[in-house]
Structure formats: structure tokens, C-alpha cells
Design a protein around this motif. Sequence first.
Motif, short mmCIF file in Angstrom:
data_model
loop_
_atom_site.label_atom_id
_atom_site.label_comp_id
_atom_site.label_asym_id
_atom_site.label_seq_id
_atom_site.Cartn_x
_atom_site.Cartn_y
_atom_site.Cartn_z
N THR A 104 -1.71 3.11 -18.90
CA THR A 104 -1.45 2.37 -17.85
C THR A 104 -0.60 3.24 -16.94
O THR A 104 0.36 3.80 -17.43
N GLY A 105 -0.40 3.21 -15.63
CA GLY A 105 0.56 3.84 -14.74
C GLY A 105 1.01 2.82 -13.77
O GLY A 105 0.36 2.13 -13.26
N VAL A 106 2.41 2.85 -13.59
CA VAL A 106 2.94 1.99 -12.71
C VAL A 106 3.83 2.55 -11.80
O VAL A 106 4.65 3.47 -11.96
N TYR A 107 3.53 2.38 -10.54
CA TYR A 107 4.08 3.02 -9.36
C TYR A 107 4.44 1.88 -8.44
O TYR A 107 3.72 1.42 -7.96
N TYR A 108 5.77 2.42 -7.90
CA TYR A 108 6.39 1.54 -6.92
C TYR A 108 6.63 2.49 -5.50
O TYR A 108 7.31 3.52 -5.86
N PHE A 109 5.97 2.21 -4.59
CA PHE A 109 6.25 2.86 -3.34
C PHE A 109 7.28 2.65 -2.51
O PHE A 109 7.33 1.15 -2.05
N GLN A 110 8.29 3.36 -2.36
CA GLN A 110 9.50 3.02 -1.83
C GLN A 110 9.74 3.67 -0.74
O GLN A 110 10.24 5.18 -0.73
N LEU A 111 9.77 3.21 0.73
CA LEU A 111 9.86 3.74 1.82
C LEU A 111 10.81 3.04 2.71
O LEU A 111 11.05 1.99 2.43
N PRO A 112 11.69 4.00 3.54
CA PRO A 112 12.57 3.26 4.34
C PRO A 112 11.87 2.29 5.34
O PRO A 112 10.73 2.30 5.55
N PHE A 113 12.66 1.21 5.54
CA PHE A 113 12.07 0.08 6.40
C PHE A 113 11.62 0.88 7.75
O PHE A 113 10.52 0.13 8.20
N ASP A 114 12.46 1.69 8.24
CA ASP A 114 11.58 2.27 9.87
C ASP A 114 10.19 2.67 9.52
O ASP A 114 9.49 2.60 10.51
N GLU A 115 9.90 3.48 8.49
CA GLU A 115 8.91 4.17 7.98
C GLU A 115 7.70 2.94 7.91
O GLU A 115 6.39 3.10 8.34
N THR A 116 7.99 2.04 7.15
CA THR A 116 7.01 0.74 6.94
C THR A 116 6.59 0.14 8.38
O THR A 116 5.43 -0.19 8.58
N ILE A 117 7.54 0.14 9.17
CA ILE A 117 7.45 -0.57 10.36
C ILE A 117 6.47 0.19 11.34
O ILE A 117 5.58 -0.12 12.05
N ARG A 118 6.67 1.67 11.18
CA ARG A 118 5.85 2.50 11.90
C ARG A 118 4.60 2.45 11.37
O ARG A 118 3.49 2.53 12.28
N ARG A 119 4.25 2.47 9.99
CA ARG A 119 2.84 2.42 9.63
C ARG A 119 2.15 1.11 9.88
O ARG A 119 1.05 1.02 10.18
N HIS A 120 3.04 0.11 9.74
CA HIS A 120 2.35 -1.40 9.99
C HIS A 120 2.08 -1.44 11.49
O HIS A 120 1.13 -2.06 11.79
N SER A 121 2.60 -0.93 12.32
CA SER A 121 2.54 -0.72 13.77
C SER A 121 1.02 -0.39 14.13
O SER A 121 0.30 -0.55 15.09
N THR A 122 0.20 0.62 13.26
CA THR A 122 -1.16 1.12 13.33
C THR A 122 -2.08 0.21 12.63
O THR A 122 -3.39 0.54 12.67
N ARG A 123 -1.46 -1.00 12.11
CA ARG A 123 -2.67 -1.82 11.28
C ARG A 123 -2.98 -3.09 12.26
O ARG A 123 -2.10 -3.59 12.95
N PRO A 124 -4.06 -3.71 12.27
CA PRO A 124 -4.64 -4.89 12.76
C PRO A 124 -3.69 -5.74 12.40
O PRO A 124 -3.40 -6.87 13.41
N LEU A 125 -2.89 -6.23 11.32
CA LEU A 125 -2.10 -7.09 11.07
C LEU A 125 -0.58 -7.11 11.84
O LEU A 125 -0.37 -8.31 12.15
N ALA A 126 -0.45 -5.89 12.63
CA ALA A 126 0.63 -5.87 13.56
C ALA A 126 0.59 -6.90 14.62
O ALA A 126 1.48 -7.18 15.12
#
Length: 183
Positions: A104-126
Motif C-alpha cells: 500500500t502507498g499513501v500520498y497526500y497532495f499538498q498544494l497552496p490554496f492559490d495553486e488549487t484555485i488556479r487549477r480549479h479554474s480550468t475544470r468544468p466544476l469551476a
Amino acid sequence: MPKTGDATTRLAVLRGNSGSGKSTTAQEIRQRVGRGVAWIEQDYLRRILLREHDRPGVPNIGLIDQTARYALDAGYHVVLEGIFYTPHYGEMVRQLIADHAGITGVYYFQLPFDETIRRHSTRPLAKVVNAEQMRDWYNPCDLLGVPGEQVIDISSTLDDTVTRVIRDLTWTTGGTTAHPIEN
């Protein structure tokens, strides 16, 4: 609880905030490893299949657990992917990890909030979820606290992350897995 899966099955747990790259990573792992990988998306089972809100004790938590266990017991490798907010899902995910008989491998993706917003803005869910709602969901470091849990930060490219997971779980690429499922 009895062990789930066997010594040849692999379980990759990809957790983190919305827009952190979990789904893209899961998709690429599945592409590189090939057949025999079950991609279990929290959002699909919770939002699409059950149309459930993310709250403690709701049926989607058990469904996600049962789906992962079923796939592992059937000999599939599992990529379990989602936010999996620890207060709601932590107990279930920790127990699944403890019960898994394979690697088993366990991974937590930890990005700054500004980066998550930037990425989110490219998705249909935005179009449905705005930055203010994202801020309410954002948790800067929601670790499970299990041995071997790794943090994936902004410096890790998609290729770096996918290569790391595949290497950690001793998968091979090119459509061959450590325990392939027959076509």
C-alpha cells in the motif's frame, strides 16, 4: 476484520484538496499500468452515484470501502482517489490500509490554496463551485498519520508523481502489472 486482497494486490491512496492533481495522477497511473487497475473516485461514488453531501456517517463512506475491498478481493489493484477529509473518512481509510494484504502507498497532495484555485479554474466544476466555496473546503494539511504516508507538493510534476507511485508499489509499466488481470 479479515485481510482484503492478497500479497500481489496493490493499493494506492491518493488524497488531497480539490484541484491538487489526484484525479489526473490516478488516470495516468491507470494508463501506464494497464488493465487490472480499479480507479475508485470518491467524487463519482458520492456525488454522481449517490448524490450525497460530504458529511460524516453517510452511506458513501461504506460504499467506497466495500467497492475497494471487493476490487482487491477480486485481484484488482486499486487506486483510491479523493479528498477523503480525515474527520469523515479517516477511520475507514485507515482500516482499509491496515486490512490490505498487499503493498500500500499513501500520498497526500499538498498544494497552496492559490495553486488549487488556479487549477480549479480550468475544470468544468469551476462553473458550479467558486473560489469562496473552495476556501471553505480547503485544508492545508489533512494527513492520516499512517506509517509511510508521503506528501506530494507543488514541486512534483505529474510524471514525477506517477513514477514515484508506480515505483513505490513495484508496478511495472507498459500494460503489465505485478499481478495482471487476464483480458
